[in-house]
Design a protein around this motif. Structure first.
Motif, PDB file in Angstrom:
ATOM      1  N   LEU A 166      10.763   2.899  -8.168  1.00  0.00           N
ATOM      2  CA  LEU A 166       9.792   3.568  -9.030  1.00  0.00           C
ATOM      3  C   LEU A 166       9.390   4.958  -8.524  1.00  0.00           C
ATOM      4  O   LEU A 166       8.920   5.781  -9.307  1.00  0.00           O
ATOM      5  N   LEU A 167       9.571   5.199  -7.243  1.00  0.00           N
ATOM      6  CA  LEU A 167       9.163   6.472  -6.657  1.00  0.00           C
ATOM      7  C   LEU A 167      10.255   7.519  -6.800  1.00  0.00           C
ATOM      8  O   LEU A 167      11.447   7.194  -6.720  1.00  0.00           O
ATOM      9  N   PRO A 168       9.867   8.779  -6.989  1.00  0.00           N
ATOM     10  CA  PRO A 168      10.884   9.837  -7.013  1.00  0.00           C
ATOM     11  C   PRO A 168      11.479  10.038  -5.618  1.00  0.00           C
ATOM     12  O   PRO A 168      10.817   9.775  -4.608  1.00  0.00           O
ATOM     13  N   SER A 169      12.689  10.486  -5.572  1.00  0.00           N
ATOM     14  CA  SER A 169      13.353  10.712  -4.294  1.00  0.00           C
ATOM     15  C   SER A 169      12.743  11.921  -3.584  1.00  0.00           C
ATOM     16  O   SER A 169      12.602  12.994  -4.162  1.00  0.00           O
ATOM     17  N   LEU A 170      12.383  11.726  -2.336  1.00  0.00           N
ATOM     18  CA  LEU A 170      11.826  12.806  -1.519  1.00  0.00           C
ATOM     19  C   LEU A 170      12.725  13.096  -0.323  1.00  0.00           C
ATOM     20  O   LEU A 170      12.255  13.463   0.747  1.00  0.00           O
ATOM     21  N   GLY A 171      14.013  12.923  -0.527  1.00  0.00           N
ATOM     22  CA  GLY A 171      14.964  13.143   0.557  1.00  0.00           C
ATOM     23  C   GLY A 171      14.855  12.037   1.588  1.00  0.00           C
ATOM     24  O   GLY A 171      14.827  10.858   1.249  1.00  0.00           O
ATOM     25  N   PRO A 172      14.747  12.402   2.870  1.00  0.00           N
ATOM     26  CA  PRO A 172      14.698  11.372   3.914  1.00  0.00           C
ATOM     27  C   PRO A 172      13.335  10.684   4.039  1.00  0.00           C
ATOM     28  O   PRO A 172      13.201   9.714   4.766  1.00  0.00           O
ATOM     29  N   LEU A 173      12.331  11.177   3.321  1.00  0.00           N
ATOM     30  CA  LEU A 173      10.992  10.603   3.405  1.00  0.00           C
ATOM     31  C   LEU A 173      10.855   9.424   2.442  1.00  0.00           C
ATOM     32  O   LEU A 173      11.014   9.569   1.234  1.00  0.00           O
ATOM     33  N   ASP A 174      10.559   8.263   2.985  1.00  0.00           N
ATOM     34  CA  ASP A 174      10.405   7.051   2.183  1.00  0.00           C
ATOM     35  C   ASP A 174       8.940   6.644   2.174  1.00  0.00           C
ATOM     36  O   ASP A 174       8.399   6.195   3.184  1.00  0.00           O
ATOM     37  N   LEU A 175       8.292   6.788   1.029  1.00  0.00           N
ATOM     38  CA  LEU A 175       6.878   6.447   0.905  1.00  0.00           C
ATOM     39  C   LEU A 175       6.650   5.016   0.441  1.00  0.00           C
ATOM     40  O   LEU A 175       5.500   4.593   0.306  1.00  0.00           O
ATOM     41  N   SER A 176       7.714   4.273   0.205  1.00  0.00           N
ATOM     42  CA  SER A 176       7.555   2.915  -0.301  1.00  0.00           C
ATOM     43  C   SER A 176       6.737   2.009   0.623  1.00  0.00           C
ATOM     44  O   SER A 176       5.965   1.190   0.120  1.00  0.00           O
ATOM     45  N   PRO A 177       6.832   2.113   1.957  1.00  0.00           N
ATOM     46  CA  PRO A 177       5.958   1.267   2.785  1.00  0.00           C
ATOM     47  C   PRO A 177       4.467   1.557   2.567  1.00  0.00           C
ATOM     48  O   PRO A 177       3.655   0.634   2.495  1.00  0.00           O
ATOM     49  N   CYS A 178       4.116   2.833   2.424  1.00  0.00           N
ATOM     50  CA  CYS A 178       2.705   3.196   2.201  1.00  0.00           C
ATOM     51  C   CYS A 178       2.205   2.652   0.869  1.00  0.00           C
ATOM     52  O   CYS A 178       1.114   2.069   0.794  1.00  0.00           O
ATOM     53  N   ILE A 179       2.994   2.831  -0.176  1.00  0.00           N
ATOM     54  CA  ILE A 179       2.608   2.348  -1.499  1.00  0.00           C
ATOM     55  C   ILE A 179       2.547   0.823  -1.503  1.00  0.00           C
ATOM     56  O   ILE A 179       1.643   0.232  -2.091  1.00  0.00           O
ATOM     57  N   THR A 180       3.475   0.190  -0.820  1.00  0.00           N
ATOM     58  CA  THR A 180       3.488  -1.270  -0.756  1.00  0.00           C
ATOM     59  C   THR A 180       2.260  -1.797  -0.021  1.00  0.00           C
ATOM     60  O   THR A 180       1.678  -2.814  -0.428  1.00  0.00           O
ATOM     61  N   PHE A 181       1.845  -1.107   1.050  1.00  0.00           N
ATOM     62  CA  PHE A 181       0.609  -1.487   1.735  1.00  0.00           C
ATOM     63  C   PHE A 181      -0.564  -1.475   0.759  1.00  0.00           C
ATOM     64  O   PHE A 181      -1.360  -2.416   0.722  1.00  0.00           O
ATOM     65  N   LEU A 182      -0.674  -0.407  -0.008  1.00  0.00           N
ATOM     66  CA  LEU A 182      -1.775  -0.298  -0.975  1.00  0.00           C
ATOM     67  C   LEU A 182      -1.713  -1.404  -2.023  1.00  0.00           C
ATOM     68  O   LEU A 182      -2.727  -2.006  -2.371  1.00  0.00           O
ATOM     69  N   LEU A 183      -0.522  -1.671  -2.517  1.00  0.00           N
ATOM     70  CA  LEU A 183      -0.364  -2.720  -3.520  1.00  0.00           C
ATOM     71  C   LEU A 183      -0.674  -4.106  -2.958  1.00  0.00           C
ATOM     72  O   LEU A 183      -1.285  -4.936  -3.636  1.00  0.00           O
ATOM     73  N   LEU A 184      -0.263  -4.353  -1.733  1.00  0.00           N
ATOM     74  CA  LEU A 184      -0.561  -5.641  -1.102  1.00  0.00           C
ATOM     75  C   LEU A 184      -2.065  -5.818  -0.898  1.00  0.00           C
ATOM     76  O   LEU A 184      -2.601  -6.910  -1.116  1.00  0.00           O
ATOM     77  N   GLU A 185      -2.733  -4.754  -0.495  1.00  0.00           N
ATOM     78  CA  GLU A 185      -4.189  -4.836  -0.330  1.00  0.00           C
ATOM     79  C   GLU A 185      -4.879  -5.057  -1.672  1.00  0.00           C
ATOM     80  O   GLU A 185      -5.828  -5.831  -1.769  1.00  0.00           O
ATOM     81  N   LEU A 186      -4.407  -4.394  -2.699  1.00  0.00           N
ATOM     82  CA  LEU A 186      -4.958  -4.595  -4.038  1.00  0.00           C
ATOM     83  C   LEU A 186      -4.744  -6.039  -4.488  1.00  0.00           C
ATOM     84  O   LEU A 186      -5.656  -6.680  -5.005  1.00  0.00           O
ATOM     85  N   LEU A 187      -3.543  -6.541  -4.275  1.00  0.00           N
ATOM     86  CA  LEU A 187      -3.231  -7.920  -4.626  1.00  0.00           C
ATOM     87  C   LEU A 187      -4.135  -8.896  -3.876  1.00  0.00           C
ATOM     88  O   LEU A 187      -4.657  -9.853  -4.455  1.00  0.00           O
ATOM     89  N   ARG A 188      -4.344  -8.644  -2.585  1.00  0.00           N
ATOM     90  CA  ARG A 188      -5.216  -9.500  -1.782  1.00  0.00           C
ATOM     91  C   ARG A 188      -6.638  -9.501  -2.342  1.00  0.00           C
ATOM     92  O   ARG A 188      -7.235 -10.552  -2.524  1.00  0.00           O
ATOM     93  N   LYS A 189      -7.173  -8.326  -2.638  1.00  0.00           N
ATOM     94  CA  LYS A 189      -8.551  -8.229  -3.142  1.00  0.00           C
ATOM     95  C   LYS A 189      -8.703  -8.899  -4.498  1.00  0.00           C
ATOM     96  O   LYS A 189      -9.686  -9.592  -4.745  1.00  0.00           O
ATOM     97  N   VAL A 190      -7.716  -8.704  -5.367  1.00  0.00           N
ATOM     98  CA  VAL A 190      -7.779  -9.332  -6.695  1.00  0.00           C
ATOM     99  C   VAL A 190      -7.710 -10.846  -6.561  1.00  0.00           C
ATOM    100  O   VAL A 190      -8.497 -11.566  -7.159  1.00  0.00           O
ATOM    101  N   PHE A 191      -6.782 -11.331  -5.768  1.00  0.00           N
ATOM    102  CA  PHE A 191      -6.630 -12.773  -5.612  1.00  0.00           C
ATOM    103  C   PHE A 191      -7.874 -13.385  -4.972  1.00  0.00           C
ATOM    104  O   PHE A 191      -8.342 -14.434  -5.416  1.00  0.00           O
ATOM    105  N   LEU A 192      -8.403 -12.752  -3.954  1.00  0.00           N
ATOM    106  CA  LEU A 192      -9.569 -13.310  -3.270  1.00  0.00           C
ATOM    107  C   LEU A 192     -10.823 -13.250  -4.146  1.00  0.00           C
ATOM    108  O   LEU A 192     -11.714 -14.084  -3.984  1.00  0.00           O
ATOM    109  N   SER A 193     -10.889 -12.298  -5.046  1.00  0.00           N
ATOM    110  CA  SER A 193     -12.049 -12.250  -5.939  1.00  0.00           C
ATOM    111  C   SER A 193     -12.006 -13.362  -6.987  1.00  0.00           C
ATOM    112  O   SER A 193     -13.031 -13.743  -7.539  1.00  0.00           O
ATOM    113  N   LEU A 194     -10.809 -13.877  -7.254  1.00  0.00           N
ATOM    114  CA  LEU A 194     -10.667 -14.971  -8.220  1.00  0.00           C
ATOM    115  C   LEU A 194     -11.085 -16.311  -7.625  1.00  0.00           C
ATOM    116  O   LEU A 194     -11.478 -17.216  -8.356  1.00  0.00           O
ATOM    117  N   PHE A 195     -10.951 -16.442  -6.319  1.00  0.00           N
ATOM    118  CA  PHE A 195     -11.260 -17.720  -5.682  1.00  0.00           C
ATOM    119  C   PHE A 195     -12.458 -17.546  -4.807  1.00  0.00           C
ATOM    120  O   PHE A 195     -12.770 -17.462  -3.850  1.00  0.00           O
TER     121      PHE A 195
END
Length: 82
Positions: A53-82
């Motif tokens: 989903l991310l545009p190519s930035l050459g050798p720079l891979d931002l997917s770990p940073c974005i994935t961290f944010l998404l995982l934290e969002l997922l954690r907060k959403v899931f924990l707010s449900l229970f």
């Protein structure tokens, strides 16, 4: 309570493995080790869709940073449900 602990453990484990993978990427010879292969096999199914989903930035891979944010969002959403 069980589900909260399980989600926390899974998200924290995945974040740790992604962080380790990012650190290992700075060492060129590590790609041939069994440990790196394990980390790659576990994290790649999570990182690949984000990387597509991310545009190519050459050798720079931002997917770990974005994935961290998404995982934290997922954690907060899931924990707010229970």
């Amino acid at each position: 309570m069980f589900w909260q602990r399980l989600v926390n453990a899974l998200v924290s484990s995945m974040e740790l493995l992604i962080f380790i993978r990012a650190l290992l990427s700075f060492f060129p010879g590590v790609y041939r080790t069994a440990f790196y292969r394990f980390v790659y096999d576990v994290t790649e199914p999570v990182l690949r869709p984000v990387r597509r989903l991310l545009p190519s930035l050459g050798p720079l891979d931002l997917s770990p940073c974005i994935t961290f944010l998404l995982l934290e969002l997922l954690r907060k959403v899931f924990l707010s449900l229970f």
